[in-house]
Motif scaffolding. Structure first.
Motif, short mmCIF file in Angstrom:
data_model
loop_
_atom_site.label_atom_id
_atom_site.label_comp_id
_atom_site.label_asym_id
_atom_site.label_seq_id
_atom_site.Cartn_x
_atom_site.Cartn_y
_atom_site.Cartn_z
N THR A 185 0.83 -1.21 0.00
CA THR A 185 0.00 0.00 0.00
C THR A 185 0.87 1.26 0.00
OG1 THR A 185 -1.75 -1.17 1.18
CG2 THR A 185 -1.84 1.23 1.22
N LEU A 186 1.93 1.25 0.79
CA LEU A 186 2.84 2.41 0.81
C LEU A 186 3.53 2.58 -0.56
CD1 LEU A 186 4.58 2.23 4.32
CD2 LEU A 186 2.39 3.22 3.66
N CYS A 187 3.93 1.47 -1.15
CA CYS A 187 4.55 1.53 -2.49
C CYS A 187 3.55 2.04 -3.53
CB CYS A 187 5.06 0.15 -2.90
SG CYS A 187 6.49 -0.40 -1.95
N LEU A 188 2.29 1.61 -3.42
CA LEU A 188 1.25 2.09 -4.34
C LEU A 188 1.11 3.60 -4.22
CD1 LEU A 188 -1.17 1.67 -6.27
CD2 LEU A 188 -2.58 1.28 -4.23
N TYR A 189 1.11 4.11 -3.00
CA TYR A 189 0.98 5.56 -2.79
C TYR A 189 2.16 6.30 -3.45
CZ TYR A 189 1.46 10.05 -0.48
OH TYR A 189 1.64 11.39 -0.24
N LEU A 190 3.38 5.82 -3.22
CA LEU A 190 4.55 6.49 -3.79
C LEU A 190 4.53 6.45 -5.31
CD1 LEU A 190 7.27 5.15 -1.31
CD2 LEU A 190 6.34 7.48 -1.43
N LEU A 191 4.09 5.33 -5.87
CA LEU A 191 3.99 5.21 -7.33
C LEU A 191 2.96 6.17 -7.89
CD1 LEU A 191 4.68 3.77 -9.99
CD2 LEU A 191 2.95 2.05 -9.41
N LEU A 192 1.80 6.24 -7.27
CA LEU A 192 0.75 7.15 -7.73
C LEU A 192 1.20 8.61 -7.65
CD1 LEU A 192 -2.37 5.47 -6.06
CD2 LEU A 192 -1.91 5.61 -8.51
N MET A 193 1.87 8.97 -6.55
CA MET A 193 2.37 10.33 -6.41
C MET A 193 3.40 10.66 -7.48
SD MET A 193 0.84 12.06 -4.10
CE MET A 193 1.97 13.45 -3.98
N LEU A 194 4.26 9.70 -7.79
CA LEU A 194 5.28 9.89 -8.82
C LEU A 194 4.62 10.12 -10.18
CD1 LEU A 194 8.30 9.87 -9.62
CD2 LEU A 194 8.07 7.40 -9.97
N LEU A 195 3.61 9.30 -10.48
CA LEU A 195 2.93 9.42 -11.77
C LEU A 195 2.19 10.76 -11.88
CD1 LEU A 195 1.44 5.81 -12.14
CD2 LEU A 195 3.28 6.83 -13.50
N LEU A 196 1.51 11.16 -10.82
CA LEU A 196 0.77 12.42 -10.85
C LEU A 196 1.72 13.61 -10.96
CD1 LEU A 196 -2.01 11.73 -8.19
CD2 LEU A 196 -2.36 12.14 -10.63
N ASP A 197 2.86 13.50 -10.28
CA ASP A 197 3.83 14.60 -10.31
C ASP A 197 4.52 14.70 -11.67
OD1 ASP A 197 5.36 16.68 -8.90
OD2 ASP A 197 7.05 15.33 -9.25
N ARG A 198 4.97 13.55 -12.19
CA ARG A 198 5.68 13.56 -13.47
C ARG A 198 4.77 13.95 -14.63
NH1 ARG A 198 10.61 10.68 -13.50
NH2 ARG A 198 11.67 11.30 -11.55
N SER A 199 3.51 13.59 -14.55
CA SER A 199 2.57 13.91 -15.63
C SER A 199 2.17 15.37 -15.63
CB SER A 199 1.31 13.04 -15.51
OG SER A 199 0.57 13.40 -14.36
N GLY A 200 2.38 16.06 -14.50
CA GLY A 200 1.96 17.44 -14.38
C GLY A 200 0.48 17.60 -14.09
N PHE A 201 -0.22 16.48 -13.92
CA PHE A 201 -1.66 16.53 -13.70
C PHE A 201 -2.00 17.24 -12.39
CE2 PHE A 201 -5.65 14.84 -12.07
CZ PHE A 201 -6.49 15.01 -13.16
N ALA A 202 -1.24 16.93 -11.32
CA ALA A 202 -1.55 17.49 -10.01
C ALA A 202 -1.53 19.01 -10.03
CB ALA A 202 -0.57 16.95 -8.96
N MET A 203 -0.53 19.58 -10.70
CA MET A 203 -0.40 21.03 -10.71
C MET A 203 -1.37 21.70 -11.68
SD MET A 203 1.56 22.13 -8.37
CE MET A 203 0.80 20.90 -7.33
N SER A 204 -2.07 20.91 -12.50
CA SER A 204 -3.10 21.49 -13.37
C SER A 204 -4.46 21.54 -12.69
CB SER A 204 -3.21 20.67 -14.67
OG SER A 204 -3.75 19.38 -14.40
N ASP A 205 -4.56 20.92 -11.50
CA ASP A 205 -5.80 20.90 -10.73
C ASP A 205 -5.81 22.10 -9.79
OD1 ASP A 205 -7.90 20.40 -8.99
OD2 ASP A 205 -7.45 18.27 -8.74
#
Length: 213
Positions: free
Chosen positions: A84-104
């Protein structure tokens, strides 16, 4: 239909209504506290007060159902916890690298407010917010909501999806919703394997990780 069946339905509907109205009540209580006792009109202090109220209310509601799950006989699911912790880190990495988080816009405004905080008092308030929020949300979504959905959704995967969906809606923005849904599924799996203590431990760990990422 038996009386017990309809009684169970009424209890389940009450649980599901609580998932919607407990946060609303806690939010109103926090607003009132801040007006009566000025503590600084910051979003963080507001949320810390709100989460403290919600923690108390969610725990009390969960306990009144008679199946608190606080004392567990099952062994702690360490592999699922680490996953579960690894899933969280992976999701955060994907959202950060994609730039999606900062477009919200909603997510960006909240994240910016947290990053601007400084000083010991703010850090202490942030810790209270992270810890109270994690415990309250687990009692509310893996405890109360799954108990309420159990009468209507009999299969474990349906329960997990239902509570994860409510958990995602609760966060109020698309970025955190996209994080909350898969994490909600993982928390449900943890609860099924090790009781609510396991989902609480994972949620606490993730909230603490978020403070340092």
């Amino acid at each position: 239909m038996s009386v017990g069946f309809w009684e169970g339905k009424r209890h389940s509907i009450a649980d599901l209504l609580a998932v919607f109205f407990l946060p609303l009540g806690a939010n109103l209580a926090a607003s009132l506290l801040l007006k009566l006792f000025p503590l600084g009109e910051t979003a963080l202090r507001f949320n810390a007060t709100y989460q403290g109220c919600l923690l108390f209310a969610a725990f009390a509601w969960y306990r009144q159902g008679g199946k608190s799950g606080v004392r567990e006989e099952r062994s702690f699911p360490w592999r699922c916890f680490a996953g579960t912790l690894c899933l969280y880190l992976l999701l955060m990495l994907l959202l950060d690298r994609s730039g999606f988080a900062m477009s919200d816009r909603l997510y960006r405004s909240g994240a910016g407010a947290l990053r601007s905080l400084g000083g010991r008092a703010a850090r202490a308030t942030l810790m209270i917010y992270a810890l109270c929020g994690a415990v309250a949300e687990e009692f509310l979504f893996r405890g109360v909501s799954e108990r309420g959905l159990d009468v209507f959704l009999r299969r474990p995967w349906q329960l997990a999806c239902g509570s994860a969906f409510l958990f995602a809606l609760y966060h109020g923005n698309l970025t955190q919703g996209l994080l909350a849904f898969p994490l909600g599924l993982a928390f449900s799996r943890l609860k099924a394997r090790g009781g609510i203590r396991a989902s609480v431990a994972a949620h606490l760990s993730i909230n603490l990780l978020a403070l340092f990422l």
